[in-house]
Design an enzyme around this catalytic site. Sequence first.
Site, short mmCIF file in Angstrom:
data_model
loop_
_atom_site.label_atom_id
_atom_site.label_comp_id
_atom_site.label_asym_id
_atom_site.label_seq_id
_atom_site.Cartn_x
_atom_site.Cartn_y
_atom_site.Cartn_z
N LYS A 89 3.69 44.45 -46.88
CA LYS A 89 3.32 45.80 -47.36
C LYS A 89 2.26 46.43 -46.48
O LYS A 89 1.16 46.78 -46.91
CB LYS A 89 2.86 45.74 -48.82
CG LYS A 89 3.91 45.16 -49.76
CD LYS A 89 3.46 45.21 -51.21
CE LYS A 89 4.51 44.67 -52.15
NZ LYS A 89 4.71 43.21 -52.05
N ASP A 129 7.24 40.31 -46.43
CA ASP A 129 6.75 41.32 -47.38
C ASP A 129 5.23 41.40 -47.32
O ASP A 129 4.54 40.87 -48.18
CB ASP A 129 7.23 40.95 -48.79
CG ASP A 129 6.85 41.98 -49.83
OD1 ASP A 129 6.61 43.15 -49.46
OD2 ASP A 129 6.82 41.61 -51.02
N LYS A 138 11.93 35.43 -49.20
CA LYS A 138 10.87 36.42 -48.95
C LYS A 138 9.54 35.71 -48.81
O LYS A 138 9.13 34.95 -49.68
CB LYS A 138 10.80 37.42 -50.12
CG LYS A 138 9.71 38.46 -49.94
CD LYS A 138 9.78 39.53 -51.02
CE LYS A 138 8.98 39.21 -52.24
NZ LYS A 138 7.52 39.23 -52.04
N ASP A 152 -1.89 50.88 -42.89
CA ASP A 152 -3.03 51.02 -41.98
C ASP A 152 -2.76 52.28 -41.15
O ASP A 152 -1.80 53.01 -41.42
CB ASP A 152 -3.15 49.75 -41.11
CG ASP A 152 -4.58 49.49 -40.67
OD1 ASP A 152 -5.26 50.45 -40.26
OD2 ASP A 152 -5.02 48.32 -40.71
O1 C5P Z 1 7.86 36.41 -59.66
P1 C5P Z 1 8.45 37.79 -59.54
O2 C5P Z 1 9.96 37.81 -59.72
O3 C5P Z 1 7.75 38.80 -60.42
O4 C5P Z 1 8.20 38.21 -58.02
C1 C5P Z 1 8.43 39.49 -57.52
C2 C5P Z 1 8.12 39.50 -56.05
O5 C5P Z 1 8.36 40.82 -55.58
C3 C5P Z 1 6.66 39.18 -55.71
O6 C5P Z 1 6.70 38.42 -54.50
C4 C5P Z 1 6.02 40.52 -55.48
O7 C5P Z 1 5.00 40.47 -54.51
C5 C5P Z 1 7.20 41.35 -54.97
N1 C5P Z 1 7.11 42.79 -55.17
C6 C5P Z 1 6.94 43.36 -56.42
N2 C5P Z 1 6.86 44.73 -56.55
C7 C5P Z 1 6.97 45.51 -55.47
C8 C5P Z 1 7.16 44.94 -54.21
C9 C5P Z 1 7.25 43.56 -54.10
O8 C5P Z 1 6.89 42.65 -57.41
N3 C5P Z 1 6.96 46.82 -55.61
#
Ligand code: C5P
Length: 258
Positions: A85, A83, A56, A88
């Site tokens: 997100k 990712d 990702k 807009d």
């Molecule tokens: O390091 P960690 O396991 O917490 O990373 C989670 C990843 O998932 C990060 O890249 C974060 O941006 C992404 N993410 C999240 N919550 C969301 C959507 C994406 O933590 N709702």
Amino acid sequence: MPIPERLKPTFSPARATGPDPVEEARKRLIVALDAPDARSAFELVNRLENTCQWFKVGLELFVAAGPAVLEPLVARGHSVFLDLKLHDIPNTVAGAARSAAALGVGMMTLHALGGPAMLAAAREALAPLADPPELLAVTVLTSMDPAQMKAAGLDRSPGEQVELLARMGLDAGIRGFVCSPQEVQALRGLTGPEGVLVIPGIRPAGADIGDQKRVATPAAALRQGASYLVVGRPITQAPNPAAAAEAILREMAVALHD
Ligand code: C5P
């Protein structure tokens, strides 16, 4: 570049359909490459690429390294989840979705709070493509707790807010969603087996939670209906990232095989 058929998961929740549960787990584990630049991202990819299929690319790396960072990942046969997100006006998000599709990504995110017109515009922008990326609507960030939501003017509980946004997304023709492990079971109930539920906030037992608030173990998230798990720091910050990923894959394989 389309995702090879063999790498596409069956979206049936938490059942290993193939003969090898570890291979099935590998198709469902996404490593979050949250790195400050391309060099450190590829140091991680080099250590993980024999263990992990999906990577990702999120805001930190994309802003630092630009779309060029995706090309070697795709060229090396990896599946890429972009990712960003997107949030807009519909016309802008539709254009960004088309641009992302041209980069060869397999999945990409939009913010469900952008509303049904924005979600529908992105879906319609990708409809003419032969093998479009899976559009995932982010419901409520896993870092949000009720206090953070209230401060942002959202008076519902995280669970209620996720359900409202998911119903809205389904009505706009979206079948993929990102939510926390705590909402995955309810969301699976809403989407049925066709839903593509991508779940961050994954922490193996005993791992540091960091800034995440609504977390679960890999096995629990799969058992509750996750299609894919997103794991960042428990793998990327581990002394041996490949060993950490393998341990997670083994845990996932057991849950898939149950
Ligand atoms: O390091 P960690 O396991 O917490 O990373 C989670 C990843 O998932 C990060 O890249 C974060 O941006 C992404 N993410 C999240 N919550 C969301 C959507 C994406 O933590 N709702």
